[in-house]
Motif scaffolding. Structure first.
Motif, PDB file in Angstrom:
ATOM      1  N   HIS A 116      -5.008 -52.965  -1.051  1.00 34.90           N
ATOM      2  CA  HIS A 116      -3.687 -53.477  -0.678  1.00 34.90           C
ATOM      3  C   HIS A 116      -3.283 -53.001   0.725  1.00 34.90           C
ATOM      4  O   HIS A 116      -2.124 -52.679   0.961  1.00 34.90           O
ATOM      5  CB  HIS A 116      -2.642 -53.063  -1.710  1.00 34.90           C
ATOM      6  CG  HIS A 116      -2.898 -53.615  -3.072  1.00 34.90           C
ATOM      7  ND1 HIS A 116      -2.558 -54.892  -3.450  1.00 34.90           N
ATOM      8  CD2 HIS A 116      -3.521 -53.067  -4.152  1.00 34.90           C
ATOM      9  CE1 HIS A 116      -2.926 -55.112  -4.690  1.00 34.90           C
ATOM     10  NE2 HIS A 116      -3.517 -54.017  -5.135  1.00 34.90           N
ATOM     11  N   ALA A 174      -0.410 -47.067   1.741  1.00 35.97           N
ATOM     12  CA  ALA A 174      -0.901 -48.202   0.957  1.00 35.97           C
ATOM     13  C   ALA A 174      -1.993 -47.743  -0.007  1.00 35.97           C
ATOM     14  O   ALA A 174      -2.677 -46.747   0.222  1.00 35.97           O
ATOM     15  CB  ALA A 174      -1.451 -49.288   1.885  1.00 35.97           C
ATOM     16  N   GLU A 195      -4.562 -49.705   7.257  1.00 33.15           N
ATOM     17  CA  GLU A 195      -3.725 -48.607   7.752  1.00 33.15           C
ATOM     18  C   GLU A 195      -4.585 -47.552   8.454  1.00 33.15           C
ATOM     19  O   GLU A 195      -4.227 -47.056   9.527  1.00 33.15           O
ATOM     20  CB  GLU A 195      -2.967 -47.993   6.576  1.00 33.15           C
ATOM     21  CG  GLU A 195      -1.901 -47.011   6.949  1.00 33.15           C
ATOM     22  CD  GLU A 195      -1.110 -46.513   5.744  1.00 33.15           C
ATOM     23  OE1 GLU A 195      -0.642 -45.365   5.808  1.00 33.15           O
ATOM     24  OE2 GLU A 195      -0.965 -47.259   4.741  1.00 33.15           O
TER      25      GLU A 195
END
Length: 197
Positions: free
Chosen positions: A164, A160, A169
């Motif tokens: 975003h 990512a 993550e």
């Protein structure tokens, strides 16, 4: 009556999980940049000089989960703005430094105050001002769109991009590495905030 536990769908390679555990006794804190990490790096400036930034709710929840999982989230950003201060306050983050021209110079005393060594800390950054942190920490992350020199020193580059879900993550990876991810996931089956009813 509880809900049937979920088996985590998210998987990271074992060798990456080992790196994300950090050295010594594991990661205790993670430092995040803002522009380019928690945002996409763009800054919108209004007619009156006010700045606007867009943040991902995925990242925000990831930072909250990180704290619940025993890893203290820390914000160190080179810029200062009411939007960033509001976001940090809304997330309930306890440690943040704004307008840091030298990120290492502000990080060291903060880590000393928290009783932490660099090998117990992760960091996520996207550009050259983040390099002094990324080259010292036990685990370094970079978002997909980070500068090439940052990617070169990162232990992990997210799929990512900044703003975003990149920070989420990284948070998910650290939580899987420290063994808390599954517990936090199942905690969310009963309550919205992942706490116990």
């Amino acid at each position: 009556m509880g809900t049937t536990p979920l088996q985590a769908a998210l998987r990271f390679p074992p060798e990456l999980l080992l790196k994300a555990q950090g050295r010594a006794l594991g990661l205790k804190a993670a430092i995040f940049d803002v522009d380019g990490v928690l945002t996409d790096g763009r800054i919108y400036i209004g007619e009156q000089g006010e700045s606007f930034k867009a943040f991902s709710t995925l990242d925000g929840h990831g930072l909250k989960l990180l704290a619940q999982g025993g890893i203290t989230p820390i914000i160190i950003t080179g810029r200062d703005s009411p939007a960033v201060r509001r976001r940090v306050a809304d997330l309930g983050l306890q440690h943040a430094v704004y307008g840091a021209k030298d990120k290492y110079a502000v990080a060291q005393p903060l880590l000393d105050q928290l009783g932490l060594h660099w090998d117990e800390v992760a960091a996520m950054g996207d550009d050259w001002p983040d390099l002094p942190l990324l080259t010292r920490v036990g685990f370094a992350c970079a978002p997909a769109q980070a500068h090439a020199e940052v990617k070169a020193v990162a232990h992990y580059i997210t799929a990512a991009t900044g703003g975003h879900g990149a920070a989420r993550e990284c948070c998910d990876l650290m939580l899987q590495a420290n063994g808390r991810y599954q517990q936090l996931l199942n905690g969310h089956l009963d309550t919205l905030d992942g706490g116990h009813p």
